[in-house]
Every structure is written in structure tokens, then in C-alpha cells.
Design a protein around this motif. Structure first.
Motif, PDB file in Angstrom:
ATOM      1  N   THR A 200       0.904  -1.231   0.154  1.00  9.34           N
ATOM      2  CA  THR A 200      -0.008   0.063   0.222  1.00  9.34           C
ATOM      3  C   THR A 200       1.048   1.315  -0.136  1.00  9.34           C
ATOM      4  OG1 THR A 200      -1.831   1.046   1.221  1.00  9.34           O
ATOM      5  CG2 THR A 200      -0.249   0.273   2.505  1.00  9.34           C
ATOM      6  N   PRO A 201       0.378   2.395  -0.598  1.00 16.33           N
ATOM      7  CA  PRO A 201       1.365   3.525  -0.757  1.00 16.33           C
ATOM      8  C   PRO A 201       1.311   4.151   0.669  1.00 16.33           C
ATOM      9  CG  PRO A 201      -0.470   3.579  -2.497  1.00 16.33           C
ATOM     10  CD  PRO A 201      -0.664   2.500  -1.753  1.00 16.33           C
ATOM     11  N   VAL A 202       2.414   4.604   1.053  1.00 16.21           N
ATOM     12  CA  VAL A 202       2.638   5.272   2.525  1.00 16.21           C
ATOM     13  C   VAL A 202       3.636   6.499   2.302  1.00 16.21           C
ATOM     14  CG1 VAL A 202       2.534   3.152   3.945  1.00 16.21           C
ATOM     15  CG2 VAL A 202       4.899   3.860   2.949  1.00 16.21           C
ATOM     16  N   CYS A 203       3.362   7.614   3.282  1.00 18.71           N
ATOM     17  CA  CYS A 203       4.197   8.736   3.189  1.00 18.71           C
ATOM     18  C   CYS A 203       4.275   9.226   4.664  1.00 18.71           C
ATOM     19  CB  CYS A 203       3.469   9.836   2.418  1.00 18.71           C
ATOM     20  SG  CYS A 203       1.831  10.163   2.519  1.00 18.71           S
ATOM     21  N   SER A 204       4.906  10.454   4.846  1.00 20.24           N
ATOM     22  CA  SER A 204       5.003  10.819   6.197  1.00 20.24           C
ATOM     23  C   SER A 204       3.430  11.730   6.562  1.00 20.24           C
ATOM     24  CB  SER A 204       6.021  11.768   6.424  1.00 20.24           C
ATOM     25  OG  SER A 204       6.052  12.947   5.890  1.00 20.24           O
ATOM     26  N   PRO A 205       3.164  11.937   7.806  1.00 18.46           N
ATOM     27  CA  PRO A 205       1.929  12.755   7.916  1.00 18.46           C
ATOM     28  C   PRO A 205       2.159  14.054   7.593  1.00 18.46           C
ATOM     29  CG  PRO A 205       2.395  11.229   9.967  1.00 18.46           C
ATOM     30  CD  PRO A 205       3.826  11.086   8.970  1.00 18.46           C
ATOM     31  N   LYS A 206       3.106  14.548   7.802  1.00 17.91           N
ATOM     32  CA  LYS A 206       3.570  16.012   7.310  1.00 17.91           C
ATOM     33  C   LYS A 206       3.399  16.291   5.670  1.00 17.91           C
ATOM     34  CE  LYS A 206       6.952  19.776   7.920  1.00 17.91           C
ATOM     35  NZ  LYS A 206       8.206  20.017   8.366  1.00 17.91           N
ATOM     36  N   ARG A 278       3.828  -4.249   4.090  1.00 23.58           N
ATOM     37  CA  ARG A 278       3.836  -5.099   5.546  1.00 23.58           C
ATOM     38  C   ARG A 278       4.308  -6.396   5.445  1.00 23.58           C
ATOM     39  NH1 ARG A 278      -0.251  -2.357   8.413  1.00 23.58           N
ATOM     40  NH2 ARG A 278      -1.733  -1.020   7.206  1.00 23.58           N
ATOM     41  N   PRO A 279       5.136  -6.762   6.335  1.00 24.39           N
ATOM     42  CA  PRO A 279       5.169  -6.266   7.737  1.00 24.39           C
ATOM     43  C   PRO A 279       6.331  -5.048   7.809  1.00 24.39           C
ATOM     44  CG  PRO A 279       6.524  -8.313   7.607  1.00 24.39           C
ATOM     45  CD  PRO A 279       6.100  -7.875   6.241  1.00 24.39           C
ATOM     46  N   LEU A 285       3.997   2.552  10.851  1.00 20.46           N
ATOM     47  CA  LEU A 285       2.564   2.945  10.950  1.00 20.46           C
ATOM     48  C   LEU A 285       1.913   3.287  12.048  1.00 20.46           C
ATOM     49  CD1 LEU A 285       1.256   0.958   7.762  1.00 20.46           C
ATOM     50  CD2 LEU A 285       1.274   3.343   7.939  1.00 20.46           C
ATOM     51  N   ALA A 286       2.173   2.193  13.189  1.00 25.27           N
ATOM     52  CA  ALA A 286       1.865   2.310  14.481  1.00 25.27           C
ATOM     53  C   ALA A 286       2.491   3.342  15.228  1.00 25.27           C
ATOM     54  CB  ALA A 286       2.072   0.833  15.260  1.00 25.27           C
ATOM     55  N   ALA A 287       3.422   3.839  14.926  1.00 22.61           N
ATOM     56  CA  ALA A 287       4.348   4.996  15.549  1.00 22.61           C
ATOM     57  C   ALA A 287       3.928   6.257  14.893  1.00 22.61           C
ATOM     58  CB  ALA A 287       5.922   4.596  15.513  1.00 22.61           C
ATOM     59  N   ASN A 288       3.185   6.292  13.996  1.00 23.42           N
ATOM     60  CA  ASN A 288       2.819   7.455  13.205  1.00 23.42           C
ATOM     61  C   ASN A 288       3.837   8.207  12.291  1.00 23.42           C
ATOM     62  OD1 ASN A 288       0.517   9.150  12.370  1.00 23.42           O
ATOM     63  ND2 ASN A 288       1.029  10.664  13.755  1.00 23.42           N
TER      64      ASN A 288
END
Length: 331
Positions: A200-206, A278-279, A285-288
Motif C-alpha cells: 500500500t502507498p505510504v508517506c509521512s503525515p507532514k 507489510r510487515p 504506521l503504529a508509531a505514526n
């Protein structure tokens, strides 16, 4: 005797004396005599140290599980060897003589070094070594964070960890257990599936806050994509776009990393969007550290496995490690 080599000056005489002394030492050595003075028995040194520390022959005897007579005999033996008295009696009890006070720190240091050396030898005899080789990304994200728990449960095991970018040359690594990525079909090994892979695509919250999603297609047209070109992992982006019926962006705004660990870190640092797996991304992801802006995940065509050489399945240490890792809930 060695004949004088220099004139009668003081310096010349001193040199002659040094040469004569060296000649005497070498002559004694040739006749089998030791170059060093006799070393006191360890038992005598232990007795002296205990008496000096406790200022009591009685308490030293109790500590060393000996009689007071035996302790006194050991101290007298040491005093006889050194030719000095080490203790004197006073109104307040037993006191060290000047010679005893000078000797005590050296004896304590020496006994401490001896004790540590013996402990290291015994620990080595009772320890076992386990070598583990793993893909770098899996090792950093899924294995190393949990090893403190393994060490606490199995303190006698000496771990040797090797990380690799791919297993193309894994035959060059001597190992007991390998964490591998693939289909599970490898020759001469027993493969135990650890976990499947989802993408899945992911990026930083900022980063996501700076590029809010109004249109999925427009989003991917404007953001940098972080690609992975690795012998261990396929790129995966085309498969994700196809599964979610999204037209791949035409832009060349990409960052190319040669391994998955670098790609994940680039996303955490806000450089763009990467296709997380994942994994490997679960903890971030859990640590944001990362967010997954899209709910749609696809299953990868490969998975993670623990592999061991055929015939080693019943080795106790390997079985303990495999059982421990599966107890983490990753398997």
C-alpha cells in the motif's frame, strides 16, 4: 665474567654493570632457572586479601569457608615468601603494615582479573552461538527490535547477525537460520512461512498534509514517487495501480532507491510516497512515522520465510529461536 668494554667513567661502569647483570640472567635462564621471582600461591593471596578487607582472621575464614588456623597459615606463608610482616595487631584489631597496604591494591586487581578471566572461559564453555542472516529491511524493521526479548529469555546464546541486500550469493554466508523473501521454493532447505506481504502507498503525515488528496489521479500526478529498484524486491507500483484501476502518472517526478530500507526512510523523511510493504512498515504506521492514505492494499506475490538447512530441524537452539520468533505474532 664480562670484560670491561668502556673506560673508567661512571657511565661506562654503569653500562658494564648492566651488561653483567643481563649476562647473569641469560646464564641462569640457560640452566633452566626462571626469569621471574617465585609467585605466591593464589590461596595465600586470597587469604591475605580477605583478612585485609575484613580486618579479621575469623571473618576471612568464614568468607572463604576455611578454619582460622588455615587462614593464618596462608598469611604466614605469604609473609615468609616476601620476608616482611603484612599485619600488626592494635587495640582496634588488625591493621595493615606499610608493606601490606602497598601490596593490597595489586593483589585485589590481580585476583579480580583472574576471576574475570575464569568467568569468561566458563561462559564460553556454556554458551552457544546462533548465526542468522536476513534481508536488511526485514532485519531492521522486524527482527532487531525484538532481539532484546530473545536475549532476556536465552542469555546463554551468542547471536551473530548478518544483513544482506539480496540472497543471490547467500551460499557465501555460513548461517543457521535465514529470513528470506520469495515463494518458498529453494533447494536443500526447509522453509517455514513467516508472514505474507501486502502493499500500500505510504508517506509521512507532514507530507500528506502538504498534498491533500482531492483526486487520486491528480494526487499521484503531483507528488514524487519513491521507487525501489532492487534484486530482492520488484517495483510493485504498476500492480498496485492496475489493481485499483488508477492510471499510472505520466510525470517523471521520481526518486529511485536501490533497497527497500532506503525507500521507507525516504518516505519517513517526507521526500515522497513509496509503496510500503507489510510487515516492513507495520511498526512505522503504529508509531505514526508513516500513514497509509489509501485503504486498498494488494497482496504481494511473495512472502517472508525462515529457512534452515535440511537435517537441522531438530537442533534445539534452532527450534528455540524459531518458536520464539513465531510467538511474537509476526508469523
Amino acid at each position: 665474567m664480562v670484560a670491561p668494554l668502556l673506560g673508567g667513567s661512571m657511565e661506562g661502569n654503569q653500562n658494564v654493570e648492566r651488561i653483567q647483570a643481563l649476562s647473569d640472567v641469560l646464564e641462569a635462564y640457560e640452566h633452566g632457572e626462571s626469569l621471574f621471582p617465585p609467585t605466591p600461591p593464589v590461596a595465600a593471596l586470597r587469604a591475605f586479601e580477605a583478612v585485609a578487607r575484613r580486618r579479621s582472621f575469623t571473618r576471612a575464614a568464614i568468607e572463604l569457608s576455611q578454619t582460622q588456623t588455615a587462614i593464618s597459615h596462608q598469611v604466614r606463608k605469604l609473609e615468609s615468601l616476601l620476608g616482611v610482616s603484612l599485619f600488626v595487631r592494635s587495640l582496634s584489631g588488625i591493621e595493615l603494615t606499610e608493606e601490606g597496604a602497598q601490596l593490597l591494591p595489586a593483589v585485589q586487581d590481580s585476583l579480580g582479573m583472574l576471576t574475570q578471566a575464569i568467568k569468561r572461559i566458563k561462559d564460553r564453555q556454556h554458551s552457544e552461538e546462533l548465526s542468522v542472516v536476513t534481508l536488511a529491511a526485514f532485519g531492521v524493521k522486524c527482527l532487531l527490535p525484538h532481539l532484546a526479548d530473545f536475549r532476556e529469555r536465552f542469555p546463554y546464546v551468542r547471536l551473530r547477525i548478518k544483513t544482506v541486500i539480496s540472497f543471490s550469493a547467500s551460499h557465501n554466508y555460513l548461517h543457521d537460520i535465514a529470513f528470506r523473501y520469495g515463494t518458498g521454493n529453494w533447494n536443500n532447505v526447509t522453509a517455514v512461512r513467516v508472514t505474507e506481504e501486502t502493499l500500500t502507498p505510504v508517506c509521512s503525515p507532514k507530507f500528506l498534509a502538504a498534498y491533500p488528496i482531492e483526486s487520486v489521479h491528480d494526487f499521484f500526478e503531483q507528488v514524487p514517487l519513491i521507487l525501489t529498484e532492487s534484486s530482492a524486491f520488484s517495483n510493485g507500483w504498476d500492480a498496485w495501480f492496475a489493481a485499483n484501476q488508477i492510471r499510472p502518472p505520466a510525470t517523471g517526478n521520481v526518486i529511485i532507491c536501490d533497497n527497500m530500507l532506503s525507500a521507507i526512510q525516504a518516505a519517513i523523511d517526507g521526500l515522497g510516497v513509496t509503496l510500503g510493504r507489510r510487515p516492513l512498515i507495520t511498526a512505522d504506521l503504529a508509531a505514526n512515522n508513516l500513514v497509509a492514505p489509501f485503504a486498498n492494499e494488494i497482496r504481494g506475490d511473495s512472502a517472508y520465510y525462515m529457512t534452515i538447512a535440511k537435517g537441522s530441524e531438530d537442533r534445539r537452539l534452532i527450534r528455540e529461536f524459531m518458536d520464539w520468533f513465531c510467538s511474537l505474532g509476526i508469523c
